[in-house]
Design a protein around this motif. Sequence first.
Motif, PDB file in Angstrom:
ATOM      1  N   LYS A   1       0.798  -1.191   0.113  1.00  0.00           N
ATOM      2  CA  LYS A   1      -0.025  -0.030   0.029  1.00  0.00           C
ATOM      3  C   LYS A   1       0.830   1.269  -0.087  1.00  0.00           C
ATOM      4  O   LYS A   1       1.925   1.332   0.717  1.00  0.00           O
ATOM      5  CB  LYS A   1      -1.023   0.160   1.130  1.00  0.00           C
ATOM      6  CG  LYS A   1      -1.779  -1.037   1.534  1.00  0.00           C
ATOM      7  CD  LYS A   1      -3.017  -0.998   0.520  1.00  0.00           C
ATOM      8  CE  LYS A   1      -3.866  -2.099   0.543  1.00  0.00           C
ATOM      9  NZ  LYS A   1      -4.873  -2.258  -0.330  1.00  0.00           N
ATOM     10  N   SER A   2       0.527   2.069  -0.643  1.00  0.00           N
ATOM     11  CA  SER A   2       1.117   3.576  -0.697  1.00  0.00           C
ATOM     12  C   SER A   2       0.569   4.195   0.205  1.00  0.00           C
ATOM     13  O   SER A   2      -0.985   4.350   0.302  1.00  0.00           O
ATOM     14  CB  SER A   2       0.985   4.132  -2.045  1.00  0.00           C
ATOM     15  OG  SER A   2       1.411   5.570  -2.100  1.00  0.00           O
ATOM     16  N   ILE A   3       0.943   4.985   1.302  1.00  0.00           N
ATOM     17  CA  ILE A   3       0.184   5.680   2.249  1.00  0.00           C
ATOM     18  C   ILE A   3       0.914   7.257   2.297  1.00  0.00           C
ATOM     19  O   ILE A   3       1.921   7.699   1.969  1.00  0.00           O
ATOM     20  CB  ILE A   3       0.409   5.063   3.742  1.00  0.00           C
ATOM     21  CG1 ILE A   3       1.955   4.953   3.902  1.00  0.00           C
ATOM     22  CG2 ILE A   3      -0.375   3.680   3.757  1.00  0.00           C
ATOM     23  CD1 ILE A   3       2.162   4.414   5.446  1.00  0.00           C
ATOM     24  N   GLU A   4      -0.066   8.219   2.986  1.00  0.00           N
ATOM     25  CA  GLU A   4       0.241   9.532   2.906  1.00  0.00           C
ATOM     26  C   GLU A   4       0.816   9.573   4.377  1.00  0.00           C
ATOM     27  O   GLU A   4       0.129   9.137   5.459  1.00  0.00           O
ATOM     28  CB  GLU A   4      -1.084  10.356   2.978  1.00  0.00           C
ATOM     29  CG  GLU A   4      -0.998  12.001   3.273  1.00  0.00           C
ATOM     30  CD  GLU A   4      -0.153  12.489   2.077  1.00  0.00           C
ATOM     31  OE1 GLU A   4       0.904  13.335   2.227  1.00  0.00           O
ATOM     32  OE2 GLU A   4      -0.289  12.050   0.659  1.00  0.00           O
ATOM     33  N   LEU A   5       2.074  10.037   4.533  1.00  0.00           N
ATOM     34  CA  LEU A   5       2.894  10.107   5.733  1.00  0.00           C
ATOM     35  C   LEU A   5       2.425  11.212   6.564  1.00  0.00           C
ATOM     36  O   LEU A   5       2.716  11.211   7.682  1.00  0.00           O
ATOM     37  CB  LEU A   5       4.169  10.119   5.405  1.00  0.00           C
ATOM     38  CG  LEU A   5       4.841   9.031   4.805  1.00  0.00           C
ATOM     39  CD1 LEU A   5       6.488   9.221   4.441  1.00  0.00           C
ATOM     40  CD2 LEU A   5       4.815   7.609   5.534  1.00  0.00           C
ATOM     41  N   SER A   6       1.848  12.273   6.008  1.00  0.00           N
ATOM     42  CA  SER A   6       1.435  13.627   7.016  1.00  0.00           C
ATOM     43  C   SER A   6       0.221  13.378   7.877  1.00  0.00           C
ATOM     44  O   SER A   6       0.199  13.858   8.756  1.00  0.00           O
ATOM     45  CB  SER A   6       1.067  14.679   5.843  1.00  0.00           C
ATOM     46  OG  SER A   6       0.041  14.394   5.236  1.00  0.00           O
ATOM     47  N   GLY A   7      -0.582  11.970   7.522  1.00  0.00           N
ATOM     48  CA  GLY A   7      -1.525  11.691   8.392  1.00  0.00           C
ATOM     49  C   GLY A   7      -1.168  10.738   9.513  1.00  0.00           C
ATOM     50  O   GLY A   7      -2.039  10.337  10.152  1.00  0.00           O
ATOM     51  N   ILE A   8       0.038  10.361   9.810  1.00  0.00           N
ATOM     52  CA  ILE A   8       0.499   9.075  10.567  1.00  0.00           C
ATOM     53  C   ILE A   8       1.370  10.367  11.749  1.00  0.00           C
ATOM     54  O   ILE A   8       2.321  11.131  11.419  1.00  0.00           O
ATOM     55  CB  ILE A   8       1.864   8.455  10.070  1.00  0.00           C
ATOM     56  CG1 ILE A   8       0.948   7.483   9.163  1.00  0.00           C
ATOM     57  CG2 ILE A   8       2.121   7.529  10.992  1.00  0.00           C
ATOM     58  CD1 ILE A   8       1.906   6.684   8.373  1.00  0.00           C
ATOM     59  N   SER A   9       0.832  10.257  12.930  1.00  0.00           N
ATOM     60  CA  SER A   9       1.487  10.791  14.071  1.00  0.00           C
ATOM     61  C   SER A   9       2.471   9.935  14.834  1.00  0.00           C
ATOM     62  O   SER A   9       3.525  10.453  15.498  1.00  0.00           O
ATOM     63  CB  SER A   9       0.486  11.489  15.037  1.00  0.00           C
ATOM     64  OG  SER A   9      -0.272  10.342  15.350  1.00  0.00           O
ATOM     65  N   ALA A  10       2.406   8.628  14.802  1.00  0.00           N
ATOM     66  CA  ALA A  10       3.176   7.913  15.490  1.00  0.00           C
ATOM     67  C   ALA A  10       3.111   6.393  15.000  1.00  0.00           C
ATOM     68  O   ALA A  10       2.089   6.076  14.417  1.00  0.00           O
ATOM     69  CB  ALA A  10       2.930   7.878  16.926  1.00  0.00           C
ATOM     70  N   ILE A  11       4.288   5.761  15.301  1.00  0.00           N
ATOM     71  CA  ILE A  11       4.256   4.151  14.647  1.00  0.00           C
ATOM     72  C   ILE A  11       4.971   3.563  15.907  1.00  0.00           C
ATOM     73  O   ILE A  11       5.994   4.050  16.374  1.00  0.00           O
ATOM     74  CB  ILE A  11       5.258   4.007  13.425  1.00  0.00           C
ATOM     75  CG1 ILE A  11       4.536   4.589  12.328  1.00  0.00           C
ATOM     76  CG2 ILE A  11       5.520   2.379  13.352  1.00  0.00           C
ATOM     77  CD1 ILE A  11       5.325   4.510  10.916  1.00  0.00           C
ATOM     78  N   GLN A  12       4.470   2.454  16.261  1.00  0.00           N
ATOM     79  CA  GLN A  12       4.866   1.692  17.282  1.00  0.00           C
ATOM     80  C   GLN A  12       5.735   0.501  16.619  1.00  0.00           C
ATOM     81  O   GLN A  12       5.249  -0.596  16.081  1.00  0.00           O
ATOM     82  CB  GLN A  12       3.630   0.945  18.224  1.00  0.00           C
ATOM     83  CG  GLN A  12       4.218   0.087  19.343  1.00  0.00           C
ATOM     84  CD  GLN A  12       5.024   0.704  20.303  1.00  0.00           C
ATOM     85  OE1 GLN A  12       4.817   1.764  20.901  1.00  0.00           O
ATOM     86  NE2 GLN A  12       6.377   0.019  20.881  1.00  0.00           N
ATOM     87  N   LEU A  13       6.974   0.334  16.973  1.00  0.00           N
ATOM     88  CA  LEU A  13       7.770  -0.528  16.400  1.00  0.00           C
ATOM     89  C   LEU A  13       7.639  -1.755  17.250  1.00  0.00           C
ATOM     90  O   LEU A  13       7.419  -1.873  18.463  1.00  0.00           O
ATOM     91  CB  LEU A  13       9.360  -0.050  16.721  1.00  0.00           C
ATOM     92  CG  LEU A  13       9.738   1.254  15.858  1.00  0.00           C
ATOM     93  CD1 LEU A  13      11.119   1.545  16.026  1.00  0.00           C
ATOM     94  CD2 LEU A  13       9.498   1.174  14.328  1.00  0.00           C
ATOM     95  N   LEU A  14       7.861  -2.938  16.426  1.00  0.00           N
ATOM     96  CA  LEU A  14       7.391  -4.410  17.024  1.00  0.00           C
ATOM     97  C   LEU A  14       8.683  -4.872  17.590  1.00  0.00           C
ATOM     98  O   LEU A  14       9.565  -5.182  16.744  1.00  0.00           O
ATOM     99  CB  LEU A  14       6.594  -5.088  16.330  1.00  0.00           C
ATOM    100  CG  LEU A  14       6.287  -6.261  16.799  1.00  0.00           C
ATOM    101  CD1 LEU A  14       5.466  -6.317  18.128  1.00  0.00           C
ATOM    102  CD2 LEU A  14       5.539  -7.166  15.840  1.00  0.00           C
TER     103      LEU A  14
END
Length: 80
Positions: A52-65
């Motif tokens: 999937k191609s995603i818009e990065l400006s809409g992401i506020s955080a990513i939880q690394l696993l």
Amino acid sequence: MKQFETEFFRIEAVDRERCRGTVSLLRAFDYEGNDTNSIADVVRLEKTSTKKSIELSGISAIQLLKPDMLKGKFIIEPKW
């Protein structure tokens, strides 16, 4: 491959100029081999061909696993 839902993905590429990213979806399984989205039940993440191609400006955080965050033995398929 049958349809599935997942909260798990692998970042494949980041295009900073366009503020977009490409992710591949990972399918999560429990000890019995059933699909799961419960982090407490995940023992295996399997890469899929779905990207999937995603818009990065809409992401506020990513939880690394981190595998050591999970109970028991944990398997993540290698990227290559």
